[in-house]
Scaffold this motif. Structure first.
Motif, PDB file in Angstrom:
ATOM      1  N   UNK A 150      33.000  20.871 -55.372  1.00 56.60           N
ATOM      2  CA  UNK A 150      32.408  20.134 -54.261  1.00 56.60           C
ATOM      3  C   UNK A 150      33.444  19.692 -53.248  1.00 56.60           C
ATOM      4  N   UNK A 151      34.619  19.258 -53.717  1.00 53.44           N
ATOM      5  CA  UNK A 151      35.687  18.853 -52.803  1.00 53.44           C
ATOM      6  C   UNK A 151      36.163  20.030 -51.957  1.00 53.44           C
ATOM      7  N   UNK A 152      36.318  21.195 -52.569  1.00 54.13           N
ATOM      8  CA  UNK A 152      36.705  22.384 -51.801  1.00 54.13           C
ATOM      9  C   UNK A 152      35.672  22.692 -50.724  1.00 54.13           C
ATOM     10  N   UNK A 153      34.405  22.503 -51.057  1.00 58.52           N
ATOM     11  CA  UNK A 153      33.352  22.711 -50.066  1.00 58.52           C
ATOM     12  C   UNK A 153      33.492  21.763 -48.885  1.00 58.52           C
ATOM     13  N   UNK A 154      33.818  20.511 -49.159  1.00 57.59           N
ATOM     14  CA  UNK A 154      34.013  19.532 -48.087  1.00 57.59           C
ATOM     15  C   UNK A 154      35.173  19.948 -47.192  1.00 57.59           C
ATOM     16  N   UNK A 155      36.255  20.432 -47.788  1.00 61.08           N
ATOM     17  CA  UNK A 155      37.427  20.806 -47.001  1.00 61.08           C
ATOM     18  C   UNK A 155      37.117  22.010 -46.095  1.00 61.08           C
ATOM     19  N   UNK A 156      36.423  23.000 -46.643  1.00 57.89           N
ATOM     20  CA  UNK A 156      36.068  24.173 -45.832  1.00 57.89           C
ATOM     21  C   UNK A 156      35.131  23.770 -44.698  1.00 57.89           C
ATOM     22  N   UNK A 195      26.098  24.814 -54.497  1.00 58.63           N
ATOM     23  CA  UNK A 195      25.379  25.042 -53.245  1.00 58.63           C
ATOM     24  C   UNK A 195      26.198  24.562 -52.053  1.00 58.63           C
ATOM     25  N   UNK A 196      26.834  23.391 -52.196  1.00 58.41           N
ATOM     26  CA  UNK A 196      27.657  22.844 -51.110  1.00 58.41           C
ATOM     27  C   UNK A 196      28.814  23.775 -50.771  1.00 58.41           C
ATOM     28  N   UNK A 197      29.409  24.370 -51.789  1.00 58.77           N
ATOM     29  CA  UNK A 197      30.509  25.296 -51.552  1.00 58.77           C
ATOM     30  C   UNK A 197      30.016  26.516 -50.773  1.00 58.77           C
ATOM     31  N   UNK A 198      28.863  27.041 -51.159  1.00 55.49           N
ATOM     32  CA  UNK A 198      28.299  28.181 -50.440  1.00 55.49           C
ATOM     33  C   UNK A 198      27.956  27.831 -49.001  1.00 55.49           C
ATOM     34  N   UNK A 199      27.345  26.663 -48.785  1.00 54.30           N
ATOM     35  CA  UNK A 199      26.992  26.246 -47.430  1.00 54.30           C
ATOM     36  C   UNK A 199      28.249  26.018 -46.596  1.00 54.30           C
ATOM     37  N   UNK A 200      29.321  25.536 -47.219  1.00 51.48           N
ATOM     38  CA  UNK A 200      30.582  25.348 -46.493  1.00 51.48           C
ATOM     39  C   UNK A 200      31.102  26.677 -45.959  1.00 51.48           C
ATOM     40  N   UNK A 201      31.043  27.717 -46.774  1.00 52.27           N
ATOM     41  CA  UNK A 201      31.462  29.038 -46.306  1.00 52.27           C
ATOM     42  C   UNK A 201      30.550  29.543 -45.194  1.00 52.27           C
ATOM     43  N   UNK A 202      29.253  29.244 -45.296  1.00 50.51           N
ATOM     44  CA  UNK A 202      28.326  29.621 -44.223  1.00 50.51           C
ATOM     45  C   UNK A 202      28.733  28.930 -42.917  1.00 50.51           C
ATOM     46  N   UNK A 203      29.038  27.646 -42.999  1.00 47.76           N
ATOM     47  CA  UNK A 203      29.437  26.896 -41.803  1.00 47.76           C
ATOM     48  C   UNK A 203      30.722  27.469 -41.212  1.00 47.76           C
ATOM     49  N   UNK A 204      31.701  27.718 -42.066  1.00 48.29           N
ATOM     50  CA  UNK A 204      32.972  28.259 -41.575  1.00 48.29           C
ATOM     51  C   UNK A 204      32.746  29.628 -40.934  1.00 48.29           C
ATOM     52  N   UNK A 205      31.926  30.451 -41.579  1.00 48.36           N
ATOM     53  CA  UNK A 205      31.652  31.777 -41.043  1.00 48.36           C
ATOM     54  C   UNK A 205      30.877  31.726 -39.741  1.00 48.36           C
ATOM     55  N   UNK A 206      29.856  30.855 -39.661  1.00 46.11           N
ATOM     56  CA  UNK A 206      29.039  30.771 -38.450  1.00 46.11           C
ATOM     57  C   UNK A 206      29.862  30.252 -37.273  1.00 46.11           C
ATOM     58  N   UNK A 207      30.636  29.185 -37.504  1.00 44.26           N
ATOM     59  CA  UNK A 207      31.467  28.645 -36.422  1.00 44.26           C
ATOM     60  C   UNK A 207      32.511  29.671 -35.995  1.00 44.26           C
ATOM     61  N   UNK A 208      33.135  30.330 -36.967  1.00 45.83           N
ATOM     62  CA  UNK A 208      34.108  31.364 -36.631  1.00 45.83           C
ATOM     63  C   UNK A 208      33.478  32.513 -35.869  1.00 45.83           C
ATOM     64  N   UNK A 209      32.279  32.891 -36.269  1.00 48.60           N
ATOM     65  CA  UNK A 209      31.574  33.995 -35.600  1.00 48.60           C
ATOM     66  C   UNK A 209      31.321  33.670 -34.139  1.00 48.60           C
ATOM     67  N   UNK A 210      30.831  32.447 -33.864  1.00 49.46           N
ATOM     68  CA  UNK A 210      30.485  32.083 -32.487  1.00 49.46           C
ATOM     69  C   UNK A 210      31.691  31.655 -31.659  1.00 49.46           C
ATOM     70  N   UNK A 221      30.763  34.311 -44.078  1.00 49.55           N
ATOM     71  CA  UNK A 221      29.335  34.017 -43.960  1.00 49.55           C
ATOM     72  C   UNK A 221      28.536  34.730 -45.038  1.00 49.55           C
ATOM     73  N   UNK A 222      28.845  35.995 -45.273  1.00 51.66           N
ATOM     74  CA  UNK A 222      28.122  36.778 -46.283  1.00 51.66           C
ATOM     75  C   UNK A 222      28.344  36.211 -47.681  1.00 51.66           C
ATOM     76  N   UNK A 223      29.599  35.864 -48.005  1.00 52.46           N
ATOM     77  CA  UNK A 223      29.900  35.305 -49.329  1.00 52.46           C
ATOM     78  C   UNK A 223      29.177  33.973 -49.509  1.00 52.46           C
ATOM     79  N   UNK A 224      29.198  33.134 -48.468  1.00 57.42           N
ATOM     80  CA  UNK A 224      28.514  31.850 -48.553  1.00 57.42           C
ATOM     81  C   UNK A 224      27.019  31.994 -48.758  1.00 57.42           C
TER      82      UNK A 224
END
Length: 428
Positions: A150-156, A195-210, A221-224
């Protein structure tokens, strides 16, 4: 800010051992009884040792900025206080918890890999516990491992938010790490940390994408999406739909990357919707209405439950209910609605977030949202999540607070950006 971080670090180092010790002496026996632990001392000591290993791991992790290391160490100490301290009261007070099933069923698995199945959250968390039991069979230690995830998810998530703001904001990392709903629910042995870790990767991927990262953002994004949807299959649709909408409404992405994204996202979205329909046995609009009524009725139990006034008889009824349900999913319980320690804390947190949103809406005109793809994506994501979870959250405000932990890493930076964006960010 450096002085504040140092003071918080000193306070954490002093308070964490005291908090853990006092909580163990007060509530350790009750938690041991609830989990039927024969050797609570060994189990708890294993958790403490694992927590200390987490402190050491933070010192060697490859971080985006060395200044983050001290903050992460402080946030980890706060998690230790919650996971090995305050959570003992929760585990002793509530006799039946999902964590008990994950733990004991996981320990019994001879082949955890055989239990993994896409979209089956209970089975997948049980299988993960079975895999981790090869490292330790201590419940406390396993709980600490989940808390570290969960902490790793917060950092990402923070890295994604910092990229969206265009600058480092250490206070935002502290706010995300110490937000009560995030701190508690992403530290349990259960679905939320993964779930939080997966959503964190989604956020990082989406922000990076845009913001122009391209292929590396798409990979994250895909991994998340795979991780989050492996626990709750419908999350893929909730998070993909806003990305598709943002692309159509003007995401500043190269045509090649945009084309590949659409080719991949649309089929995945449709497959996720199909999987959701199969999971809940929905093959018609009428069955969707029936299942929604049953869902709302199923959650309307317990001390924080409330009854939805009318039965849904048509899709129009459900659509008209969405604003009310969305508000409940995102901002309730409000102060005074649930008068127990968890409810009071939830009410204060929700009131603060709602106040930031109101302030942001008064400061940021609609055209400013539409001009910024990242901001538009965040708004659409929060709305999509709230619309879906509103039916369950309205029926049970305690469940609403727990569910909200999934979207809070998107909601909190969003309301802060709306309220203080011109101050906190630089022109991109």
């Amino acid at each position: 800010m450096d002085v504040v971080r140092k003071l918080l670090s000193v306070a954490a180092i002093a308070l964490v051992p005291a908090t853990v010790t006092v909580c163990y002496l007060l509530f350790g026996d009750y938690a041991a009884l609830a989990f039927q632990m024969r050797d609570m001392e060994w189990d708890f000591l294993s958790g403490v040792i694992t927590a200390l290993l987490g402190v050491a791991l933070i010192q060697v992790l490859p971080l985006a900025d060395e200044r983050h290391r001290q903050i992460l160490a402080m946030l980890w100490l706060a998690r230790i206080a919650v996971t090995l301290g305050l959570m003992l009261f929760y585990e002793g007070y509530y006799v039946v918890l999902d964590a008990q099933g994950y733990y004991y069923n996981g320990l019994r698995l001879s082949d955890p890999w055989a239990l993994f199945e896409y979209g089956m959250g209970t089975e997948n968390i049980t299988a993960l516990v079975g895999l981790l039991s090869g490292l330790t069979r201590s419940y406390s230690a396993l709980k600490v491992i989940f808390a570290f995830i969960g902490l790793l998810g917060i950092y990402i998530t923070y890295l994604a938010a910092a990229r969206a703001f265009g600058r480092e904001i250490p206070g935002l990392l502290i706010a995300l790490g110490l937000m009560p709903s995030i701190l508690f629910w992403s530290s349990i042995l259960g679905k939320e940390p993964v779930t939080s870790f997966g959503i964190a990767l989604i956020c990082w991927g989406a922000v990076g994408y845009f913001t122009g990262r391209g292929w590396s953002a798409l990979l994250a994004l895909a991994i998340g999406l795979v991780i989050a949807a492996s626990i709750r299959s419908w999350l893929a649709a909730i998070f993909i739909a806003p990305i598709i909408a943002t692309i159509f409404l003007g995401g500043r992405v190269s045509p090649a990357v945009k084309g590949v994204t659409m080719l991949a996202a649309v089929p995945v979205f449709l497959l996720t919707v199909q999987r959701f329909a199969e999971h809940f046995a929905i093959d018609s609009a009428q069955q969707l209405i029936q299942q929604t009524n049953q869902l709302a009725k199923g959650f309307a139990t317990g001390g924080s439950a409330q009854k939805i006034e009318t039965q849904f008889t048509s899709l129009l009824d459900m659509i008209l209910f969405v604003p009310k349900g969305m508000f409940a999913a995102l901002f309730r319980p409000l102060p005074g609605e649930i008068m127990n320690p968890f409810g009071i804390l939830a009410g204060l947190e929700n009131a603060a977030v709602l106040a930031l949103l109101v302030k942001g809406m008064l400061r940021q005109p609609l055209r400013a949202v539409l001009r910024q793809p990242v901001l538009l994506w965040a708004v659409l994501t929060v709305m999509a999540w709230g619309a879906f979870y509103g039916f369950a959250s309205y029926a049970n405000l305690g469940t609403a607070f727990r569910f909200r932990q999934m979207i809070m890493p998107v909601l909190l930076p969003l309301v802060l950006f709306l309220a203080y964006g011109p101050v906190l960010s630089r022109q991109r």
